[in-house]
Design an enzyme around this catalytic site. Structure first.
Site, PDB file in Angstrom:
ATOM      1  N   THR A  26    -120.822  35.523  76.550  1.00 20.77           N
ATOM      2  CA  THR A  26    -120.929  34.870  75.237  1.00 20.77           C
ATOM      3  C   THR A  26    -122.238  35.217  74.522  1.00 20.77           C
ATOM      4  O   THR A  26    -123.239  35.530  75.169  1.00 20.77           O
ATOM      5  CB  THR A  26    -120.867  33.340  75.435  1.00 20.77           C
ATOM      6  N   ASP A  27    -122.215  35.093  73.195  1.00 22.31           N
ATOM      7  CA  ASP A  27    -123.455  35.315  72.433  1.00 22.31           C
ATOM      8  C   ASP A  27    -124.456  34.181  72.636  1.00 22.31           C
ATOM      9  O   ASP A  27    -125.626  34.311  72.293  1.00 22.31           O
ATOM     10  CB  ASP A  27    -123.151  35.496  70.932  1.00 22.31           C
ATOM     11  N   GLU A  28    -123.981  33.047  73.203  1.00 23.29           N
ATOM     12  CA  GLU A  28    -124.886  31.891  73.361  1.00 23.29           C
ATOM     13  C   GLU A  28    -126.034  32.180  74.323  1.00 23.29           C
ATOM     14  O   GLU A  28    -127.023  31.452  74.333  1.00 23.29           O
ATOM     15  CB  GLU A  28    -124.106  30.653  73.823  1.00 23.29           C
ATOM     16  N   TYR A  53    -124.239  25.137  79.659  1.00 21.27           N
ATOM     17  CA  TYR A  53    -123.190  26.171  79.588  1.00 21.27           C
ATOM     18  C   TYR A  53    -123.801  27.557  79.384  1.00 21.27           C
ATOM     19  O   TYR A  53    -123.547  28.488  80.163  1.00 21.27           O
ATOM     20  CB  TYR A  53    -122.206  25.859  78.445  1.00 21.27           C
ATOM     21  N   LYS A  64    -123.927  30.869  81.866  1.00 26.42           N
ATOM     22  CA  LYS A  64    -123.387  32.195  81.508  1.00 26.42           C
ATOM     23  C   LYS A  64    -124.504  33.250  81.579  1.00 26.42           C
ATOM     24  O   LYS A  64    -124.272  34.371  82.035  1.00 26.42           O
ATOM     25  CB  LYS A  64    -122.772  32.174  80.100  1.00 26.42           C
TER      26      LYS A  64
HETATM   27  P1  NAD Z   1    -111.058  28.301  78.425  1.00 25.23           P
HETATM   28  O1  NAD Z   1    -111.833  27.106  78.843  1.00 25.23           O
HETATM   29  O2  NAD Z   1    -109.993  28.158  77.385  1.00 25.23           O
HETATM   30  O3  NAD Z   1    -110.342  28.941  79.706  1.00 25.23           O
HETATM   31  C1  NAD Z   1    -110.993  29.078  80.939  1.00 25.23           C
HETATM   32  C2  NAD Z   1    -109.939  29.385  81.995  1.00 25.23           C
HETATM   33  O4  NAD Z   1    -110.618  29.547  83.244  1.00 25.23           O
HETATM   34  C3  NAD Z   1    -108.910  28.263  82.181  1.00 25.23           C
HETATM   35  O5  NAD Z   1    -107.621  28.798  82.275  1.00 25.23           O
HETATM   36  C4  NAD Z   1    -109.336  27.596  83.493  1.00 25.23           C
HETATM   37  O6  NAD Z   1    -108.248  27.024  84.204  1.00 25.23           O
HETATM   38  C5  NAD Z   1    -109.943  28.783  84.238  1.00 25.23           C
HETATM   39  N1  NAD Z   1    -110.932  28.358  85.239  1.00 25.23           N
HETATM   40  C6  NAD Z   1    -111.986  27.525  85.050  1.00 25.23           C
HETATM   41  N2  NAD Z   1    -112.648  27.335  86.211  1.00 25.23           N
HETATM   42  C7  NAD Z   1    -112.005  28.091  87.141  1.00 25.23           C
HETATM   43  C8  NAD Z   1    -112.205  28.311  88.538  1.00 25.23           C
HETATM   44  N3  NAD Z   1    -113.191  27.699  89.196  1.00 25.23           N
HETATM   45  N4  NAD Z   1    -111.366  29.158  89.178  1.00 25.23           N
HETATM   46  C9  NAD Z   1    -110.357  29.770  88.527  1.00 25.23           C
HETATM   47  N5  NAD Z   1    -110.088  29.566  87.221  1.00 25.23           N
HETATM   48  C10 NAD Z   1    -110.907  28.733  86.537  1.00 25.23           C
HETATM   49  O7  NAD Z   1    -112.142  29.364  78.024  1.00 25.23           O
HETATM   50  P2  NAD Z   1    -112.106  30.511  76.894  1.00 25.23           P
HETATM   51  O8  NAD Z   1    -112.591  29.934  75.631  1.00 25.23           O
HETATM   52  O9  NAD Z   1    -110.803  31.206  76.948  1.00 25.23           O
HETATM   53  O10 NAD Z   1    -113.260  31.468  77.452  1.00 25.23           O
HETATM   54  C11 NAD Z   1    -112.960  32.474  78.402  1.00 25.23           C
HETATM   55  C12 NAD Z   1    -114.218  33.232  78.727  1.00 25.23           C
HETATM   56  O11 NAD Z   1    -114.744  33.816  77.540  1.00 25.23           O
HETATM   57  C13 NAD Z   1    -115.336  32.361  79.298  1.00 25.23           C
HETATM   58  O12 NAD Z   1    -115.992  33.086  80.298  1.00 25.23           O
HETATM   59  C14 NAD Z   1    -116.246  32.096  78.108  1.00 25.23           C
HETATM   60  O13 NAD Z   1    -117.573  31.899  78.542  1.00 25.23           O
HETATM   61  C15 NAD Z   1    -116.090  33.387  77.343  1.00 25.23           C
HETATM   62  N6  NAD Z   1    -116.282  33.283  75.882  1.00 25.23           N
HETATM   63  C16 NAD Z   1    -115.629  32.335  75.152  1.00 25.23           C
HETATM   64  C17 NAD Z   1    -115.793  32.312  73.773  1.00 25.23           C
HETATM   65  C18 NAD Z   1    -115.072  31.306  72.896  1.00 25.23           C
HETATM   66  O14 NAD Z   1    -115.349  31.231  71.707  1.00 25.23           O
HETATM   67  N7  NAD Z   1    -114.134  30.547  73.404  1.00 25.23           N
HETATM   68  C19 NAD Z   1    -116.634  33.245  73.150  1.00 25.23           C
HETATM   69  C20 NAD Z   1    -117.309  34.186  73.936  1.00 25.23           C
HETATM   70  C21 NAD Z   1    -117.111  34.206  75.305  1.00 25.23           C
HETATM   71  O1  DAU Z   2    -120.465  31.481  70.578  1.00 25.86           O
HETATM   72  C1  DAU Z   2    -119.516  31.581  71.596  1.00 25.86           C
HETATM   73  C2  DAU Z   2    -119.222  30.211  72.145  1.00 25.86           C
HETATM   74  O2  DAU Z   2    -118.485  29.524  71.154  1.00 25.86           O
HETATM   75  C3  DAU Z   2    -118.450  30.256  73.464  1.00 25.86           C
HETATM   76  O3  DAU Z   2    -119.234  30.860  74.449  1.00 25.86           O
HETATM   77  C4  DAU Z   2    -118.061  28.834  73.907  1.00 25.86           C
HETATM   78  O4  DAU Z   2    -117.256  28.903  75.075  1.00 25.86           O
HETATM   79  C5  DAU Z   2    -117.296  28.183  72.790  1.00 25.86           C
HETATM   80  O5  DAU Z   2    -116.998  26.843  73.137  1.00 25.86           O
HETATM   81  C6  DAU Z   2    -118.076  28.218  71.478  1.00 25.86           C
HETATM   82  O6  DAU Z   2    -119.240  27.340  71.557  1.00 25.86           O
HETATM   83  P1  DAU Z   2    -119.669  26.386  70.333  1.00 25.86           P
HETATM   84  O7  DAU Z   2    -120.473  25.282  70.871  1.00 25.86           O
HETATM   85  O8  DAU Z   2    -120.230  27.178  69.216  1.00 25.86           O
HETATM   86  O9  DAU Z   2    -118.185  25.903  69.877  1.00 25.86           O
HETATM   87  P2  DAU Z   2    -117.634  24.462  69.470  1.00 25.86           P
HETATM   88  O10 DAU Z   2    -116.233  24.677  68.969  1.00 25.86           O
HETATM   89  O11 DAU Z   2    -117.843  23.437  70.522  1.00 25.86           O
HETATM   90  O12 DAU Z   2    -118.558  24.049  68.232  1.00 25.86           O
HETATM   91  C7  DAU Z   2    -118.642  24.878  67.077  1.00 25.86           C
HETATM   92  C8  DAU Z   2    -119.635  24.217  66.129  1.00 25.86           C
HETATM   93  O13 DAU Z   2    -119.064  22.990  65.643  1.00 25.86           O
HETATM   94  C9  DAU Z   2    -120.937  23.833  66.808  1.00 25.86           C
HETATM   95  O14 DAU Z   2    -122.007  24.017  65.891  1.00 25.86           O
HETATM   96  C10 DAU Z   2    -120.776  22.343  67.108  1.00 25.86           C
HETATM   97  C11 DAU Z   2    -119.881  21.866  65.980  1.00 25.86           C
HETATM   98  N1  DAU Z   2    -118.971  20.732  66.331  1.00 25.86           N
HETATM   99  C12 DAU Z   2    -118.182  20.881  67.425  1.00 25.86           C
HETATM  100  C13 DAU Z   2    -117.329  19.876  67.818  1.00 25.86           C
HETATM  101  C14 DAU Z   2    -116.452  20.024  69.049  1.00 25.86           C
HETATM  102  C15 DAU Z   2    -118.923  19.595  65.537  1.00 25.86           C
HETATM  103  O15 DAU Z   2    -119.620  19.494  64.516  1.00 25.86           O
HETATM  104  N2  DAU Z   2    -118.068  18.604  65.924  1.00 25.86           N
HETATM  105  C16 DAU Z   2    -117.274  18.679  67.033  1.00 25.86           C
HETATM  106  O16 DAU Z   2    -116.546  17.695  67.338  1.00 25.86           O
END
Ligand code: NAD
Ligand code: DAU
Length: 350
Positions: free
Chosen positions: A131-133, A156, A160
């Protein structure tokens, strides 16, 4: 034939990656390893789960013995590692789950790959999806580049960042062939409604308050999830081993502006009066350690490997809203049971 292990393939991004690989590469066997936490849902893959090149394994990456035995049995050629605990707010409430899944889980996979592929690293690849975080928070200007120093702020993002460091350490120390990509915020179908966009779509649907953290001024760079899956495919097949690629949409939105677009689109789709959903906006206590701004420079990926995002945000958000409206049963299913408890604990006294 190639045997590819995709971890976390039942989750949001993982399911789009699995679908793409199963459909595009009929000569690969795709193994989806997932623990099926609250975020993992096999419904997400119903359209591909009968294909002869799709295999599901229920398992936990925290269980090192299970992982090593799985690698011994299946002799994978490649790993695309997405399994993780992924929600920042949950990491603030319960950091240890993130340490276990994101750090220990990743090391278990690295150990298994190193052990089973030992001396036969040629044509093997461990692709770590990050992730970019990990880069921390930007001010009003500037971008994250691949060499931006790590500065994570939430449990988190720290977990990562740790896992990224360990993947690089296994490359530098043992020669394990690896790639890493760091992507910005994804949106689209099948995202669990704890994250901003699906949570707010679900709340608008039920006329519930829209909890905006702080002043809503934080900025995120949004990418449609299928564009991320395509980038992963390109990097997995063409990325030079040992490299890192940033993936992002060049699509920055202040939360409050994005929320207003979402409200407008929802009003149109639900046939509500203009401005109706915006009335649900409620400002609540800010997230602890809330990063101000993320913005990715993905020019390395664009120039070196020819990837670029395919969708404009307005188009992507319409597609996303349409999907959640057409799949209300999916939303109802994942928001039953434990979801109510989570929601109350997270938002009741905010
Ligand atoms: P998600 O939470 O929707 O899915 C995670 C999946 O991993 C689920 O299916 C869960 O059951 C599985 N999992 C969790 N713990 C596990 C374990 N111990 N063993 C086996 N499986 C397990 O997450 P996502 O948003 O699809 O993110 C997927 C990946 O991409 C993550 O590594 C996250 O850090 C990264 N990522 C997410 C975002 C985003 O915006 N969502 C952006 C950049 C990177
Ligand atoms: O940047 C990549 C990341 O983006 C991934 O690595 C993470 O897995 C993914 O969850 C996401 O993280 P964020 O914290 O940016 O996403 P989230 O959807 O939780 O929140 C987006 C923005 O909205 C953040 O500034 C917090 C705000 N927010 C979020 C929630 C859930 C609110 O204002 N209210 C809310 O209820």
């Amino acid at each position: 034939m190639k045997k590819i292990l995709v971890t976390g393939g039942a989750g949001f991004i993982g399911s789009h990656v699995v679908r793409l690989f199963v459909n595009k590469y009929p000569d690969y066997q795709i193994y989806n390893l997932d623990k099926l936490t609250y975020a993992g849902n096999l419904e997400n893959l119903r359209d591909v789960d009968q294909k002869p090149n799709y295999n599901f394994i229920k398992g936990d990456i925290i269980d090192g013995d299970f992982i090593i035995n799985l690698f011994k049995k299946e002799q994978f050629d490649g790993v695309i590692h997405l399994a993780a605990e992924s929600h920042v707010d949950r990491s603030i409430a319960n950091p240890m789950e993130f340490i276990m899944a994101n750090i220990v889980g990743t090391v278990n996979l690295l150990n298994a790959a190193k052990h089973i592929w030992k001396d036969h690293f040629k044509d093997k690849l461990f692709y770590h999806v990050s992730t970019d975080e990990v880069y921390g928070s930007l001010g009003d200007t500037g971008f994250f580049y691949e060499d931006t120093p790590y500065d994570p702020h939430s449990p988190y993002s720290a977990s990562k960042a740790s896992s990224d460091h360990l993947v690089r350490a296994y490359h530098d120390t043992y020669g394990l062939p690896m790639l890493i990509s760091n992507c910005s915020n994804n949106y689209g179908p099948n995202q669990f409604p704890e994250k901003l966009i699906p949570l707010f779509i679900n709340n608008i649907r039920h006329n519930k308050p829209l909890p905006v953290y702080g002043k809503g001024e934080n900025v995120r760079d949004w990418l449609y999830v299928e564009d991320h899956a395509v980038a992963i495919d390109i990097i997995f097949h063409k990325g030079p081993v040992g490299e890192t690629f940033n993936i992002g949409g060049h699509n920055e939105w202040k939360n409050i502006d994005l929320i207003k677009v979402l409200c407008r689109v929802m009003d149109e789709k639900l046939g509500r009066a203009k401005g109706e959903s915006e009335k649900l906006i409620t400002y609540v206590t800010d997230r602890a350690g809330h990063d101000l701004r993320y913005a990715i420079d993905s020019s390395k990926l664009q120039k070196q490997l020819g990837w670029e995002p395919s969708l404009q945000f307005e188009e992507g958000i319409e597609k996303t809203v349409d999907w959640y409206i057409e799949n209300q049963a999916w939303l109802d299913n994942v928001t039953s049971g434990n979801y109510q408890k989570y929601y109350e604990e997270m938002y009741l006294n905010r």
